[in-house]
Design an enzyme around this catalytic site. Structure first.
Site, PDB file in Angstrom:
ATOM      1  N   SER A 234      30.970  51.364  -2.196  1.00 45.47           N
ATOM      2  CA  SER A 234      31.522  50.011  -2.074  1.00 45.47           C
ATOM      3  C   SER A 234      32.933  49.838  -2.626  1.00 45.47           C
ATOM      4  O   SER A 234      33.547  48.799  -2.426  1.00 45.47           O
ATOM      5  CB  SER A 234      30.584  48.996  -2.746  1.00 45.47           C
ATOM      6  OG  SER A 234      30.481  49.245  -4.132  1.00 45.47           O
ATOM      7  N   LYS A 279      29.253  40.627  -7.647  1.00 47.11           N
ATOM      8  CA  LYS A 279      30.595  41.176  -7.828  1.00 47.11           C
ATOM      9  C   LYS A 279      31.641  40.063  -7.932  1.00 47.11           C
ATOM     10  O   LYS A 279      32.640  40.221  -8.637  1.00 47.11           O
ATOM     11  CB  LYS A 279      30.914  42.152  -6.695  1.00 47.11           C
ATOM     12  CG  LYS A 279      30.049  43.404  -6.763  1.00 47.11           C
ATOM     13  CD  LYS A 279      30.368  44.409  -5.679  1.00 47.11           C
ATOM     14  CE  LYS A 279      29.489  45.656  -5.857  1.00 47.11           C
ATOM     15  NZ  LYS A 279      29.774  46.696  -4.866  1.00 47.11           N
TER      16      LYS A 279
END
Length: 338
Positions: A234, A279
């Site tokens: 990611s 996040k």
């Protein structure tokens, strides 16, 4: 008498506390991690410095305990996953960690490729066979190969990529045996493995392994990336932006604190990731002013829309920016006022 009862109650309380805090349940819990500046992690030889910073964002994940499981139901931005949601069939914790670390390696290679090409630099690849990423339970390879083995020959033919391996094995029939030459812990071995039908894929047959090409990337100027034990793909987008920024004279950070997430492929396409809301929280907590999120070409429920919802929930002023490609991210950052 009262003293004995008190000690017994205390002992029971301690035992219960230990069970609630440490007894493992068949679940994983994820929560916001941190935003980590990339310039100390990535070093391009004689690279340019930046006034702001580009940051990768992480999610913390751990085994659930009864206490953690209960708290995850009432605390924001904590998610509960079953073991089956996280690990592939027949995959151990060690195999899962290995797979995540190798996905990170692949992500770094794609990020280097994209950044160097966009900076007008030459990129050369050297292939060294294929790694075993996972093994399907009940298939012939289970008895011979292990996750992490590097396969370099099949029936005496050198295999440089996973695509070559799959193409060769696909032409075999059920019952055919192929001779596999592989390396494990520095030791070379070989064994014959029989082609068998896949248990859940009608009409398909193979050895029962998934593979990853062992690819070495050669660039000039040289680059070092130290990700230690960070796993998964990611961070690909943010890796590529940091590398590009060190390769080019213009500082695309313009002095801003920029976080983000998203996979990157060799063509520079930005892909969906998990844990986007967590996040966003990690980035906001770390003082980021801009957050780059995978747009997924604007589909409903995209990472970008999830990020917007999370930002609204925590009432952050951090700007959420949708991106579909590396080029889009660079062009947006170049339009920022210093």
């Amino acid at each position: 008498m009262k003293s004995k009862m008190y000690m017994a109650a205390l002992s029971c309380g301690l035992i219960l506390a230990l069970i609630l805090s440490f007894y493992p349940l068949p679940y994983y819990i994820t929560k916001p991690g941190m935003a980590q500046e990339l310039s100390p992690i990535i070093e391009v030889e004689s690279g340019y410095e930046e006034k702001g910073s580009l940051m990768l964002t992480t999610v913390r994940m751990g085994k659930a305990t009864p206490l953690a499981y209960a708290l995850a139901h009432i605390q924001d931005f904590q998610e509960i996953y079953s073991v089956e949601d996280i690990r592939q069939e027949g995959e151990s914790d060690a195999d899962y960690t290995y797979r995540q670390l190798h996905m990170m390696e692949t992500s770094k290679e794609s990020a280097i490729l994209v950044a160097y090409r966009h900076a007008g630099k030459e990129v050369v690849f050297k292939n060294h066979g294929v790694y075993v990423m996972s093994i399907i339970p009940g298939m012939p390879a289970e008895e011979i190969l292990k996750v992490g083995d590097r396969v370099y020959k099949v029936d005496g033919k050198e295999m440089e990529t996973s695509e070559e391996f799959v193409a060769y094995v696909t032409n075999k029939k059920v019952g055919d045996a192929v001779n596999i030459e592989f390396e494990r812990d520095g030791e070379h071995q070989q064994a014959a493995i029989t082609i068998a039908p896949f248990p859940k894929m009608k009409g398909k047959a193979g050895l029962g392994i998934t593979l990853l090409t062992d690819r070495e990337i050669v660039v000039e100027p040289d680059i070092k990336i130290d990700t230690e034990k960070i796993g998964g793909p990611s961070a690909g987008l943010m890796f590529s932006l940091e590398i590009y920024n060190q390769l080019t004279r213009e500082d695309i950070t313009k002095g801003y604190e920029i976080a983000g997430t998203g996979t990157i492929d060799d063509e520079g396409h930005v892909g969906r990731i998990g844990g986007i809301s967590q996040k966003v929280v990690a980035a906001a907590n770390s003082g980021a002013e801009i957050f780059l999120a995978p747009n997924e070409e604007g589909v409903k429920g995209s990472n970008y829309h999830e990020a917007l919802a999370a930002a609204k929930k925590i009432d952050t002023k951090m700007k959420i920016v949708p991106v579909d490609t590396f080029d889009e991210a660079v062009q947006y950052l170049k339009t920022l006022k210093p």
